[in-house]
Design an enzyme around this catalytic site. Structure first.
Site, PDB file in Angstrom:
ATOM      1  N   THR A  90       0.837  -1.203   0.000  1.00 33.56           N
ATOM      2  CA  THR A  90       0.000   0.000   0.000  1.00 33.56           C
ATOM      3  C   THR A  90       0.870   1.251   0.000  1.00 33.56           C
ATOM      4  OG1 THR A  90      -1.807   1.160   1.134  1.00 33.56           O
ATOM      5  CG2 THR A  90      -0.162   0.134   2.534  1.00 33.56           C
ATOM      6  N   GLU A 105      -5.241  -3.135 -10.523  1.00 34.89           N
ATOM      7  CA  GLU A 105      -6.636  -2.981 -10.942  1.00 34.89           C
ATOM      8  C   GLU A 105      -7.488  -3.601  -9.842  1.00 34.89           C
ATOM      9  OE1 GLU A 105      -8.032  -1.553 -13.581  1.00 34.89           O
ATOM     10  OE2 GLU A 105      -6.108  -0.942 -14.441  1.00 34.89           O
ATOM     11  N   ASP A 130      -7.199  -4.675   2.399  1.00 34.61           N
ATOM     12  CA  ASP A 130      -8.275  -3.981   1.690  1.00 34.61           C
ATOM     13  C   ASP A 130      -9.377  -3.742   2.704  1.00 34.61           C
ATOM     14  OD1 ASP A 130      -8.897  -2.948  -1.046  1.00 34.61           O
ATOM     15  OD2 ASP A 130     -10.781  -3.939  -0.571  1.00 34.61           O
ATOM     16  N   ASP A 158     -12.516   8.273   9.746  1.00 34.19           N
ATOM     17  CA  ASP A 158     -12.422   8.256  11.214  1.00 34.19           C
ATOM     18  C   ASP A 158     -13.167   9.410  11.907  1.00 34.19           C
ATOM     19  OD1 ASP A 158     -11.082   5.883  11.389  1.00 34.19           O
ATOM     20  OD2 ASP A 158      -9.095   6.750  11.663  1.00 34.19           O
ATOM     21  N   HIS A 164     -11.125  -2.519  13.034  1.00 30.91           N
ATOM     22  CA  HIS A 164     -11.206  -3.619  12.068  1.00 30.91           C
ATOM     23  C   HIS A 164      -9.803  -4.103  11.686  1.00 30.91           C
ATOM     24  CE1 HIS A 164     -10.897   0.308  10.416  1.00 30.91           C
ATOM     25  NE2 HIS A 164     -10.769  -0.074   9.167  1.00 30.91           N
TER      26      HIS A 164
HETATM   27  P1  IMP Z   1      -8.328   0.701   0.065  1.00 32.30           P
HETATM   28  O1  IMP Z   1      -6.986   1.387   0.152  1.00 32.30           O
HETATM   29  O2  IMP Z   1      -8.769   0.432  -1.334  1.00 32.30           O
HETATM   30  O3  IMP Z   1      -8.378  -0.508   0.956  1.00 32.30           O
HETATM   31  O4  IMP Z   1      -9.383   1.743   0.628  1.00 32.30           O
HETATM   32  C1  IMP Z   1      -9.472   1.982   1.963  1.00 32.30           C
HETATM   33  C2  IMP Z   1     -10.378   3.192   2.209  1.00 32.30           C
HETATM   34  O5  IMP Z   1     -11.348   2.823   3.188  1.00 32.30           O
HETATM   35  C3  IMP Z   1      -9.581   4.350   2.801  1.00 32.30           C
HETATM   36  O6  IMP Z   1      -9.113   5.219   1.804  1.00 32.30           O
HETATM   37  C4  IMP Z   1     -10.613   4.987   3.720  1.00 32.30           C
HETATM   38  O7  IMP Z   1     -11.444   5.835   2.960  1.00 32.30           O
HETATM   39  C5  IMP Z   1     -11.442   3.801   4.187  1.00 32.30           C
HETATM   40  N1  IMP Z   1     -10.862   3.233   5.433  1.00 32.30           N
HETATM   41  C6  IMP Z   1     -10.282   2.008   5.588  1.00 32.30           C
HETATM   42  N2  IMP Z   1      -9.848   1.847   6.839  1.00 32.30           N
HETATM   43  C7  IMP Z   1     -10.137   2.977   7.493  1.00 32.30           C
HETATM   44  C8  IMP Z   1      -9.891   3.401   8.831  1.00 32.30           C
HETATM   45  O8  IMP Z   1      -9.286   2.719   9.672  1.00 32.30           O
HETATM   46  N3  IMP Z   1     -10.375   4.623   9.136  1.00 32.30           N
HETATM   47  C9  IMP Z   1     -11.041   5.411   8.250  1.00 32.30           C
HETATM   48  N4  IMP Z   1     -11.251   5.090   6.995  1.00 32.30           N
HETATM   49  C10 IMP Z   1     -10.804   3.859   6.602  1.00 32.30           C
END
Ligand code: IMP
Length: 211
Positions: free
Chosen positions: A7, A37, A66, A159, A184
């Site tokens: 990431t 993707e 994710d 958050d 989570h």
């Molecule tokens: P990913 O990088 O595609 O997994 O997207 C994750 C997105 O979910 C982040 O950019 C946040 O918008 C949201 N998200 C995931 N975990 C958290 C957290 O711990 N706090 C707040 N937002 C979260």
């Protein structure tokens, strides 16, 4: 032990590094972003796709996360689209004024205006890939509700508008340790490492019994 993190999200890097440091695991953020993707239909599929893409590029054990926010009264949105919710046609696009996080929050609050059911949960699926054909998943969920206006400056993403069940503070008002203990991501990471700990003993047992 060293693990590559699949990431570029600074919030995730910070949280995962601080949770794994006490376990003696050094987290390595990738030097360059690897385009992924994210075409999976679930957090699990997307966690796998990220882990695979970074593993193929760097060839070392890789941990992918994710995650996102699920709001049942919004048909489960933002869900797997959490990071780019502001840009979806669904619910109307939102202008980015200061940041994507701010635009995502603005859209979420707009869509929940006048709604009494503000229940929501965060979900994270982590995938640890040791080899292209050897990987494990763990999942964590944190239930709560969406408050009416943002509060707090900690954490990232949604958050400031997420209040975990049993707390008066939003996630962004909690200390990092408090967030890790109930989030989570904290739950998923702890499960993953408990699983690894168990596997370690079973491999040892198999070897011992074969010897
Ligand atoms: P990913 O990088 O595609 O997994 O997207 C994750 C997105 O979910 C982040 O950019 C946040 O918008 C949201 N998200 C995931 N975990 C958290 C957290 O711990 N706090 C707040 N937002 C979260």
């Amino acid at each position: 032990m060293e693990l590559l993190l699949a990431t570029q999200n600074k919030g995730k890097i910070e949280e995962i590094s601080r949770m794994l440091r006490p376990l003696g695991v050094d987290v390595i953020p990738p030097k360059e972003e690897v385009p992924v993707e994210e075409e999976g239909r679930s957090f699990m599929e997307n966690a796998y796709l990220k882990a695979l893409a970074y593993f193929k590029r760097y060839g070392i054990p890789t941990l992918a996360d994710d995650s996102g926010l699920v709001v049942p009264s919004l048909e489960g949105y933002p869900g797997i689209y959490s990071s780019r919710f502001y840009s979806l046609e669904w619910g109307g696009k939102e202008e980015v004024e200061t940041s994507k996080d701010q635009a995502n929050i603005k859209k979420l609050l707009r869509l929940l205006e006048g709604t009494s059911d503000r229940r929501a949960y965060f979900k994270a699926v982590v995938c640890l890939m040791i080899d292209e054909e050897l990987y494990i998943f763990a999942e964590g969920i944190c239930h709560g509700e969406i408050v009416k206006s943002p509060r707090g400056s900690g954490g990232f993403g949604y958050d400031p508008v997420f209040k975990p069940i049993g707390y008066e503070k939003t996630m962004a008002e909690l200390s990092p340790e408090e967030k890790d203990s109930l989030s989570h991501r904290g739950k998923a990471i702890r499960k993953l490492f408990q699983l690894l700990e168990k596997c370690k003993h079973s491999i040892f047992y198999q070897k011992a019994s074969l010897a």
